[in-house]
Write a protein that holds these residues in place. Sequence first.
Motif, mmCIF file in Angstrom:
data_model
loop_
_atom_site.group_PDB
_atom_site.id
_atom_site.type_symbol
_atom_site.label_atom_id
_atom_site.label_comp_id
_atom_site.label_asym_id
_atom_site.label_seq_id
_atom_site.Cartn_x
_atom_site.Cartn_y
_atom_site.Cartn_z
ATOM 1 N N SER A 13 0.841 -1.200 0.000
ATOM 2 C CA SER A 13 0.000 0.000 0.000
ATOM 3 C C SER A 13 0.877 1.251 0.000
ATOM 4 O O SER A 13 0.470 2.306 -0.486
ATOM 5 N N THR A 14 2.090 1.119 0.553
ATOM 6 C CA THR A 14 3.133 2.122 0.349
ATOM 7 C C THR A 14 4.031 1.610 -0.765
ATOM 8 O O THR A 14 4.566 0.506 -0.658
ATOM 9 N N PRO A 15 4.193 2.364 -1.867
ATOM 10 C CA PRO A 15 4.960 1.851 -3.012
ATOM 11 C C PRO A 15 6.383 1.457 -2.635
ATOM 12 O O PRO A 15 7.018 2.083 -1.776
ATOM 13 N N LYS A 16 6.857 0.409 -3.272
ATOM 14 C CA LYS A 16 8.203 -0.107 -3.043
ATOM 15 C C LYS A 16 9.034 0.009 -4.320
ATOM 16 O O LYS A 16 8.494 0.137 -5.428
ATOM 17 N N VAL A 17 10.354 -0.071 -4.144
ATOM 18 C CA VAL A 17 11.276 0.043 -5.272
ATOM 19 C C VAL A 17 12.011 -1.277 -5.470
ATOM 20 O O VAL A 17 12.499 -1.881 -4.514
ATOM 21 N N MET A 18 12.067 -1.714 -6.722
ATOM 22 C CA MET A 18 12.781 -2.925 -7.113
ATOM 23 C C MET A 18 14.012 -2.514 -7.924
ATOM 24 O O MET A 18 13.886 -1.877 -8.979
ATOM 25 N N ALA A 244 6.825 9.244 -11.447
ATOM 26 C CA ALA A 244 5.895 10.046 -10.650
ATOM 27 C C ALA A 244 4.469 9.909 -11.189
ATOM 28 O O ALA A 244 3.509 9.789 -10.417
ATOM 29 N N ILE A 245 4.337 9.921 -12.508
ATOM 30 C CA ILE A 245 3.016 9.732 -13.118
ATOM 31 C C ILE A 245 2.469 8.353 -12.754
ATOM 32 O O ILE A 245 1.293 8.190 -12.411
ATOM 33 N N VAL A 266 9.305 8.200 -4.264
ATOM 34 C CA VAL A 266 8.248 7.570 -3.461
ATOM 35 C C VAL A 266 8.047 8.340 -2.155
ATOM 36 O O VAL A 266 6.904 8.580 -1.733
ATOM 37 N N LYS A 267 9.141 8.758 -1.512
ATOM 38 C CA LYS A 267 9.026 9.499 -0.245
ATOM 39 C C LYS A 267 8.254 10.795 -0.441
ATOM 40 O O LYS A 267 7.392 11.164 0.379
ATOM 41 N N LEU A 268 8.545 11.498 -1.524
ATOM 42 C CA LEU A 268 7.858 12.752 -1.779
ATOM 43 C C LEU A 268 6.393 12.516 -2.145
ATOM 44 O O LEU A 268 5.510 13.277 -1.745
#
Length: 275
Positions: A13-18, A244-245, A266-268
């Motif tokens: 639910s909070t985006p993650k980075v791969m 971002a989009i 993601v933080k922003l």
Amino acid sequence: MTINCKGNLIDLSTPKVMGILNITPNSFYDGGKFQEESVVLNQVEKMLNEGATFIDIGAYSSKPNAEFVSEVEELQRILPVVQQIIKQFPEAIISIDTFRAEVAKQCVLNGAALINDISAGLLDEKMLPTIAELQVPYIMMHMKGNPQTMQALAYYDDIVKEMIYYFSERIFEARKLGINDLIVDPGFGFAKTLEQNYEVMQKLDIFKQLELPLLVGISRKSMIYKALETSAQEALNGTTFLNAIALEKGANILRVHDVKEAVEGVKLFEKLKCN
């Protein structure tokens, strides 16, 4: 919205980075960079320190017209890397970028946590049963044909409608076998023209109707650098903008070469949501 990676529930639910780790000699952006053990481990450490939740390892380039690599060679390339990373970073969550069931199985048995399949099980009939047996999260991507033929198959009457139908069918087959954790990837750059890629991006939020986590991988791809008339090496700014989009339209995972910039994005994005 969670997935189970080796007993750890990852909240998407909070985006993650791969972070992408290509160990192929011919990938479109970083081919040949990560061949030596020390270089591989340094890159993994860097991505983990920068905030990557997943490390996605690929030993078969899936760029358009990529050369064929045998299953034996793919295993010879990828297994030692998986073993090295697990030994050095036992908490790392490793994703395996493969369309072959045996490669998926051997990597999971050696510590990998999830499988990222560009073909959604259509290039190896054993893939979905293998994932069901292993009970690991499974990323299914949209593509027509294979890396050698896909660009000749980029024709659609209604691309997003046809993609939704494709995913619905693949999800049904996966659920029928008892696969629990599924993630969908629209497959930017795979059997899609430049214009079609942007149409899919524009309508990305439609894929949320599938009610599954959404992975977006547009990092330094030709849809960016061709539109900007630059190169993959100069496509970080474009990547950050489109990421971002993608986040705004519901992406849960960003698959990237440049982890630090994606994590900051993601933080922003999360900061904006809180205000």
